[in-house]
Design a protein around this motif. Structure first.
Motif, PDB file in Angstrom:
ATOM      1  N   MET A 191      16.312  -9.513   4.607  1.00  0.00           N
ATOM      2  CA  MET A 191      15.898 -10.666   5.387  1.00  0.00           C
ATOM      3  C   MET A 191      14.847 -10.277   6.417  1.00  0.00           C
ATOM      4  O   MET A 191      13.899 -10.990   6.604  1.00  0.00           O
ATOM      5  CB  MET A 191      17.131 -11.279   6.056  1.00  0.00           C
ATOM      6  CG  MET A 191      16.837 -12.586   6.714  1.00  0.00           C
ATOM      7  SD  MET A 191      16.440 -13.771   5.449  1.00  0.00           S
ATOM      8  CE  MET A 191      16.658 -15.260   6.309  1.00  0.00           C
ATOM      9  N   MET A 192      15.022  -9.135   7.069  1.00  0.00           N
ATOM     10  CA  MET A 192      14.078  -8.685   8.084  1.00  0.00           C
ATOM     11  C   MET A 192      12.723  -8.384   7.448  1.00  0.00           C
ATOM     12  O   MET A 192      11.687  -8.700   8.016  1.00  0.00           O
ATOM     13  CB  MET A 192      14.622  -7.440   8.796  1.00  0.00           C
ATOM     14  CG  MET A 192      13.712  -6.968   9.882  1.00  0.00           C
ATOM     15  SD  MET A 192      13.714  -8.078  11.254  1.00  0.00           S
ATOM     16  CE  MET A 192      14.229  -6.964  12.514  1.00  0.00           C
ATOM     17  N   ILE A 193      12.742  -7.788   6.243  1.00  0.00           N
ATOM     18  CA  ILE A 193      11.493  -7.462   5.560  1.00  0.00           C
ATOM     19  C   ILE A 193      10.746  -8.738   5.207  1.00  0.00           C
ATOM     20  O   ILE A 193       9.535  -8.817   5.392  1.00  0.00           O
ATOM     21  CB  ILE A 193      11.768  -6.613   4.296  1.00  0.00           C
ATOM     22  CG1 ILE A 193      12.294  -5.246   4.708  1.00  0.00           C
ATOM     23  CG2 ILE A 193      10.516  -6.487   3.447  1.00  0.00           C
ATOM     24  CD1 ILE A 193      12.743  -4.397   3.555  1.00  0.00           C
ATOM     25  N   ARG A 194      11.429  -9.745   4.737  1.00  0.00           N
ATOM     26  CA  ARG A 194      10.783 -11.009   4.372  1.00  0.00           C
ATOM     27  C   ARG A 194      10.125 -11.645   5.599  1.00  0.00           C
ATOM     28  O   ARG A 194       9.012 -12.144   5.529  1.00  0.00           O
ATOM     29  CB  ARG A 194      11.785 -11.965   3.756  1.00  0.00           C
ATOM     30  CG  ARG A 194      11.132 -13.275   3.324  1.00  0.00           C
ATOM     31  CD  ARG A 194      12.071 -14.153   2.580  1.00  0.00           C
ATOM     32  NE  ARG A 194      12.264 -13.565   1.250  1.00  0.00           N
ATOM     33  CZ  ARG A 194      13.229 -13.882   0.429  1.00  0.00           C
ATOM     34  NH1 ARG A 194      14.134 -14.756   0.788  1.00  0.00           N
ATOM     35  NH2 ARG A 194      13.338 -13.331  -0.749  1.00  0.00           N
ATOM     36  N   ARG A 195      10.787 -11.624   6.730  1.00  0.00           N
ATOM     37  CA  ARG A 195      10.234 -12.206   7.954  1.00  0.00           C
ATOM     38  C   ARG A 195       8.991 -11.430   8.392  1.00  0.00           C
ATOM     39  O   ARG A 195       8.001 -12.011   8.784  1.00  0.00           O
ATOM     40  CB  ARG A 195      11.279 -12.210   9.066  1.00  0.00           C
ATOM     41  CG  ARG A 195      10.783 -12.926  10.314  1.00  0.00           C
ATOM     42  CD  ARG A 195      11.865 -13.116  11.327  1.00  0.00           C
ATOM     43  NE  ARG A 195      12.919 -13.923  10.771  1.00  0.00           N
ATOM     44  CZ  ARG A 195      14.212 -13.808  11.073  1.00  0.00           C
ATOM     45  NH1 ARG A 195      14.602 -12.897  11.946  1.00  0.00           N
ATOM     46  NH2 ARG A 195      15.113 -14.568  10.524  1.00  0.00           N
ATOM     47  N   GLN A 196       9.035 -10.104   8.304  1.00  0.00           N
ATOM     48  CA  GLN A 196       7.871  -9.298   8.673  1.00  0.00           C
ATOM     49  C   GLN A 196       6.713  -9.545   7.710  1.00  0.00           C
ATOM     50  O   GLN A 196       5.559  -9.609   8.120  1.00  0.00           O
ATOM     51  CB  GLN A 196       8.235  -7.818   8.696  1.00  0.00           C
ATOM     52  CG  GLN A 196       9.094  -7.445   9.875  1.00  0.00           C
ATOM     53  CD  GLN A 196       9.500  -5.987   9.833  1.00  0.00           C
ATOM     54  OE1 GLN A 196       9.474  -5.353   8.792  1.00  0.00           O
ATOM     55  NE2 GLN A 196       9.889  -5.459  10.983  1.00  0.00           N
ATOM     56  N   ASN A 197       7.018  -9.672   6.419  1.00  0.00           N
ATOM     57  CA  ASN A 197       5.968  -9.937   5.440  1.00  0.00           C
ATOM     58  C   ASN A 197       5.312 -11.288   5.683  1.00  0.00           C
ATOM     59  O   ASN A 197       4.100 -11.415   5.570  1.00  0.00           O
ATOM     60  CB  ASN A 197       6.518  -9.876   4.019  1.00  0.00           C
ATOM     61  CG  ASN A 197       6.728  -8.460   3.545  1.00  0.00           C
ATOM     62  OD1 ASN A 197       6.170  -7.528   4.110  1.00  0.00           O
ATOM     63  ND2 ASN A 197       7.541  -8.300   2.529  1.00  0.00           N
ATOM     64  N   SER A 198       6.104 -12.308   6.015  1.00  0.00           N
ATOM     65  CA  SER A 198       5.520 -13.618   6.251  1.00  0.00           C
ATOM     66  C   SER A 198       4.655 -13.611   7.510  1.00  0.00           C
ATOM     67  O   SER A 198       3.597 -14.234   7.541  1.00  0.00           O
ATOM     68  CB  SER A 198       6.592 -14.700   6.337  1.00  0.00           C
ATOM     69  OG  SER A 198       7.434 -14.488   7.450  1.00  0.00           O
ATOM     70  N   LYS A 199       5.077 -12.878   8.533  1.00  0.00           N
ATOM     71  CA  LYS A 199       4.245 -12.764   9.739  1.00  0.00           C
ATOM     72  C   LYS A 199       2.936 -12.053   9.416  1.00  0.00           C
ATOM     73  O   LYS A 199       1.876 -12.440   9.909  1.00  0.00           O
ATOM     74  CB  LYS A 199       4.978 -12.009  10.843  1.00  0.00           C
ATOM     75  CG  LYS A 199       6.047 -12.825  11.525  1.00  0.00           C
ATOM     76  CD  LYS A 199       6.676 -12.025  12.644  1.00  0.00           C
ATOM     77  CE  LYS A 199       7.760 -12.818  13.326  1.00  0.00           C
ATOM     78  NZ  LYS A 199       8.368 -12.059  14.431  1.00  0.00           N
ATOM     79  N   PHE A 200       3.023 -11.030   8.603  1.00  0.00           N
ATOM     80  CA  PHE A 200       1.822 -10.307   8.223  1.00  0.00           C
ATOM     81  C   PHE A 200       0.872 -11.197   7.416  1.00  0.00           C
ATOM     82  O   PHE A 200      -0.332 -11.180   7.628  1.00  0.00           O
ATOM     83  CB  PHE A 200       2.173  -9.053   7.416  1.00  0.00           C
ATOM     84  CG  PHE A 200       0.971  -8.278   6.988  1.00  0.00           C
ATOM     85  CD1 PHE A 200       0.315  -7.453   7.886  1.00  0.00           C
ATOM     86  CD2 PHE A 200       0.488  -8.379   5.696  1.00  0.00           C
ATOM     87  CE1 PHE A 200      -0.807  -6.731   7.499  1.00  0.00           C
ATOM     88  CE2 PHE A 200      -0.634  -7.667   5.308  1.00  0.00           C
ATOM     89  CZ  PHE A 200      -1.279  -6.841   6.207  1.00  0.00           C
ATOM     90  N   LEU A 201       1.430 -11.989   6.501  1.00  0.00           N
ATOM     91  CA  LEU A 201       0.596 -12.880   5.695  1.00  0.00           C
ATOM     92  C   LEU A 201      -0.081 -13.942   6.557  1.00  0.00           C
ATOM     93  O   LEU A 201      -1.253 -14.260   6.363  1.00  0.00           O
ATOM     94  CB  LEU A 201       1.423 -13.534   4.593  1.00  0.00           C
ATOM     95  CG  LEU A 201       1.871 -12.608   3.473  1.00  0.00           C
ATOM     96  CD1 LEU A 201       2.798 -13.333   2.501  1.00  0.00           C
ATOM     97  CD2 LEU A 201       0.676 -12.029   2.749  1.00  0.00           C
ATOM     98  N   VAL A 202       0.646 -14.480   7.531  1.00  0.00           N
ATOM     99  CA  VAL A 202       0.052 -15.450   8.446  1.00  0.00           C
ATOM    100  C   VAL A 202      -1.051 -14.783   9.257  1.00  0.00           C
ATOM    101  O   VAL A 202      -2.141 -15.344   9.430  1.00  0.00           O
ATOM    102  CB  VAL A 202       1.121 -16.068   9.375  1.00  0.00           C
ATOM    103  CG1 VAL A 202       0.496 -16.839  10.510  1.00  0.00           C
ATOM    104  CG2 VAL A 202       2.060 -16.963   8.583  1.00  0.00           C
ATOM    105  N   ALA A 203      -0.790 -13.582   9.738  1.00  0.00           N
ATOM    106  CA  ALA A 203      -1.798 -12.853  10.510  1.00  0.00           C
ATOM    107  C   ALA A 203      -3.034 -12.576   9.659  1.00  0.00           C
ATOM    108  O   ALA A 203      -4.168 -12.723  10.130  1.00  0.00           O
ATOM    109  CB  ALA A 203      -1.212 -11.549  11.045  1.00  0.00           C
ATOM    110  N   ALA A 204      -2.827 -12.189   8.416  1.00  0.00           N
ATOM    111  CA  ALA A 204      -3.956 -11.903   7.531  1.00  0.00           C
ATOM    112  C   ALA A 204      -4.762 -13.173   7.252  1.00  0.00           C
ATOM    113  O   ALA A 204      -6.002 -13.143   7.272  1.00  0.00           O
ATOM    114  CB  ALA A 204      -3.459 -11.301   6.223  1.00  0.00           C
TER     115      ALA A 204
END
Length: 88
Positions: A1-14
């Motif tokens: 769950m933590m990895i998914r949240r970090q990935n989505s933040k990264f995708l939004v940032a990108a």
């Protein structure tokens, strides 16, 4: 769950990192075009090779639009670097 949240933040940032500088560049160039038209009485040259566009017009428009667009992109990237996560 933590990895998914970090990935989505990264995708939004990108996505923001790509979209906002381009948008800032476009808005500033549009404003510069209106200023150029108000100052010269003619729209900015879209193609410097077009008959009737002088070297001076082509040079001034390219220099102004390029400089202002570059500064707008840099400012958007700088503002984003302070707000968004950058590590994946």
């Amino acid at each position: 769950m933590m990895i998914r949240r970090q990935n989505s933040k990264f995708l939004v940032a990108a996505a923001l990192g790509l979209a906002l500088p381009a948008l800032a560049d476009r808005v500033v160039r549009m404003a510069a075009g209106k200023g150029f038209a108000a100052f010269t009485g003619e729209p900015p040259p879209r193609n410097p090779a077009t008959i009737g566009v002088s070297w001076g017009q082509a040079f001034v428009w390219t220099a102004v639009a390029g400089a202002l667009g570059g500064v707008a992109r840099m400012a958007a990237r700088k503002a984003l670097s302070r707000k968004l996560p950058t590590e994946h």
